[in-house]
Design a protein around this motif. Structure first.
Motif, mmCIF file in Angstrom:
data_model
loop_
_atom_site.group_PDB
_atom_site.id
_atom_site.type_symbol
_atom_site.label_atom_id
_atom_site.label_comp_id
_atom_site.label_asym_id
_atom_site.label_seq_id
_atom_site.Cartn_x
_atom_site.Cartn_y
_atom_site.Cartn_z
ATOM 1 N N PRO A 64 -3.050 4.430 -4.841
ATOM 2 C CA PRO A 64 -4.120 5.099 -5.288
ATOM 3 C C PRO A 64 -4.220 4.731 -6.913
ATOM 4 C CG PRO A 64 -2.892 6.729 -3.720
ATOM 5 C CD PRO A 64 -2.305 5.504 -4.173
ATOM 6 N N ASP A 65 -3.248 4.447 -7.432
ATOM 7 C CA ASP A 65 -3.655 4.192 -8.979
ATOM 8 C C ASP A 65 -3.550 2.562 -9.329
ATOM 9 O OD1 ASP A 65 -1.054 3.123 -8.101
ATOM 10 O OD2 ASP A 65 0.064 4.057 -9.868
ATOM 11 N N SER A 66 -3.942 1.980 -8.174
ATOM 12 C CA SER A 66 -3.946 0.624 -8.224
ATOM 13 C C SER A 66 -5.286 -0.006 -7.948
ATOM 14 C CB SER A 66 -2.857 0.006 -7.576
ATOM 15 O OG SER A 66 -1.587 0.053 -8.188
ATOM 16 N N LYS A 67 -6.253 0.783 -7.635
ATOM 17 C CA LYS A 67 -7.538 0.276 -7.129
ATOM 18 C C LYS A 67 -8.204 -1.067 -7.812
ATOM 19 C CE LYS A 67 -12.308 1.600 -5.304
ATOM 20 N NZ LYS A 67 -13.065 2.496 -5.034
ATOM 21 N N ASN A 68 -8.276 -0.787 -8.997
ATOM 22 C CA ASN A 68 -8.979 -1.717 -9.813
ATOM 23 C C ASN A 68 -8.082 -3.123 -9.896
ATOM 24 O OD1 ASN A 68 -11.317 -0.378 -10.796
ATOM 25 N ND2 ASN A 68 -10.010 0.451 -12.510
ATOM 26 N N LYS A 142 2.543 -5.853 -4.160
ATOM 27 C CA LYS A 142 3.108 -5.030 -5.234
ATOM 28 C C LYS A 142 2.284 -3.882 -5.398
ATOM 29 C CE LYS A 142 5.751 -8.462 -7.606
ATOM 30 N NZ LYS A 142 5.804 -9.105 -9.023
ATOM 31 N N ILE A 143 1.075 -4.042 -4.815
ATOM 32 C CA ILE A 143 0.119 -2.988 -5.128
ATOM 33 C C ILE A 143 -0.564 -2.331 -3.895
ATOM 34 C CG2 ILE A 143 -0.602 -3.574 -7.512
ATOM 35 C CD1 ILE A 143 -2.964 -5.347 -6.573
ATOM 36 N N VAL A 144 -0.092 -2.631 -2.788
ATOM 37 C CA VAL A 144 -0.759 -2.015 -1.475
ATOM 38 C C VAL A 144 0.699 -1.183 -0.753
ATOM 39 C CG1 VAL A 144 -2.548 -3.767 -1.181
ATOM 40 C CG2 VAL A 144 -0.187 -4.260 -0.057
ATOM 41 N N ARG A 145 0.315 -0.428 0.205
ATOM 42 C CA ARG A 145 1.029 0.244 0.620
ATOM 43 C C ARG A 145 1.411 -0.142 2.160
ATOM 44 N NH1 ARG A 145 -0.847 4.870 2.169
ATOM 45 N NH2 ARG A 145 -2.896 4.562 1.429
ATOM 46 N N SER A 146 0.301 -0.825 2.830
ATOM 47 C CA SER A 146 0.523 -1.425 4.159
ATOM 48 C C SER A 146 -0.721 -2.534 4.307
ATOM 49 C CB SER A 146 0.511 -0.451 5.010
ATOM 50 O OG SER A 146 -0.849 0.280 5.094
#
Length: 269
Positions: A64-68, A142-146
Motif C-alpha cells: 500500500p505504501d509503494s504504489k508510485n 521488494k515492493i509487491v506482496r504477491s
C-alpha cells in the motif's frame, strides 16, 4: 422427488417455468443445469479459440505504501521489453490497470504474444539472459506482496480487441468454472455476447491455459459507473439474455468482479 420440488419452489419464476413444464426428470435436469455435449477428440482450446495468439495476464498485489514506486518500476520494465529487437512487435502490452473497486492495492497487466508459445519461449530466453531485466524484477519483488501469471486464449466469438480512448473504466469479471464445463460456457456465451455489443462495451474475453485452470475472464469497457449501470440494465431488457444467464450460472463455482482504471502507460485508455 419431494426434496426436488421443494428446491424448485425456491427458484425464480423464470427458472421454475423451465423445469415444471417437463414431466420427465432427466429432461428438466438437463435444461436447468447443462446441455449435453457430445464427446469430441478436439481439444477445448481448438474448439473455443481460432487464433495462434497467447495472452498473459499478470496480477500483482503491491504494498500500500509503494504504489508510485511500483508503477514506475512496471513502466520501466515495459519500456525495456519494447526495446528488445529480438521480440519485435510480436510481444506487446495490450492494457495495464490498477484496481479501483474490489481487491485493493492490485494491478493487472495484459500482454499479447503473436506466435503462440514459441514466442513466449523466445521472450523467456531473451529476458532470462538480461541483467537489466533481472534487476528490474528484483526491484519489483521488494515492493509487491504477491504475483500471479496466467496464460490465456481469447474466445473466438468475442469482438476483436481494440484500444479505447479517452480514459474509461474497465470491469474484469472472473469466473472459476466447474471442470468439464468450458465448452458449455462457450456455447452459451457465443449467443450471449450478441446482447452486449450495442454499446461497444465488450473489450476482451479469455479462458486459461496455464495457471489457475477453468478460469474465464471477461473484460468490459465503460465511460463511467453510470454508463455501466445503464448498459447492464439494457441487456436485461433484451429478450433471451435472461435465458443465457440461467444456463451459465450453474456452471460457476466462484465469481468476482473488479473495477479498474488504466495506468498512464496503458495502450488502451
Amino acid at each position: 422427488m419431494a426434496n426436488t420440488f421443494k428446491y424448485l419452489n425456491k427458484l425464480p419464476q423464470n427458472l421454475r417455468s423451465i423445469t415444471t413444464t417437463n414431466t420427465n426428470k432427466d429432461a428438466w435436469l438437463s435444461k436447468l443445469f447443462v446441455r449435453k455435449i457430445e464427446p469430441t477428440k478436439e481439444s477445448h482450446s481448438r474448439m473455443l479459440s481460432d487464433k495462434e495468439i497467447i495472452y498473459s495476464l499478470q496480477t500483482h498485489n503491491y504494498r500500500p505504501d509503494s504504489k508510485n514506486a511500483y508503477l514506475n518500476n512496471v513502466k520501466n520494465t515495459v519500456d525495456f521489453i519494447k526495446a528488445q529487437d529480438a521480440l519485435g512487435k510480436d510481444v506487446e502490452l495490450v492494457g495495464s490497470w490498477t484496481v479501483n473497486v474490489g481487491d485493493q492495492d492490485q494491478a493487472l497487466h495484459l500482454w499479447r504474444f503473436t506466435g503462440g508459445f514459441e514466442k513466449i519461449d523466445v521472450y523467456n530466453k531473451v529476458l532470462g539472459k538480461s541483467e537489466e531485466f533481472q534487476r528490474l524484477n528484483e526491484e519489483q519483488g521488494k515492493i509487491v506482496r504477491s504475483r500471479h501469471l496466467q496464460y490465456l486464449l481469447a474466445f473466438s466469438y468475442w469482438p476483436q480487441i481494440l484500444q479505447r480512448s479517452p480514459k474509461n473504466i474497465y470491469e474484469i469479471r472472473s469466473y472459476a468454472l466447474k471442470p468439464g464445463t468450458m465448452i458449455e460456457w462457450g456455447n452459451n456465451w457465443a449467443r450471449a455476447i450478441n446482447y452486449r455489443k450495442n454499446n461497444d462495451e465488450a473489450f476482451a474475453g479469455f479462458f486459461s491455459q496455464i495457471g489457475r485452470l477453468y478460469n474465464v475472464h471477461h473484460i468490459w469497457c465503460y465511460a463511467n459507473l453510470t454508463a455501466r449501470k445503464e448498459t447492464r440494465e439494457s441487456a436485461w431488457r433484451s429478450p433471451g439474455w435472461d435465458e443465457c444467464v440461467a444456463y451459465t450460472v450453474p456452471l460457476i463455482r466462484e465469481m468476482h468482479c473488479r473495477i479498474m482504471v488504466p495506468t498512464e502507460f496503458s495502450p488502451t485508455q
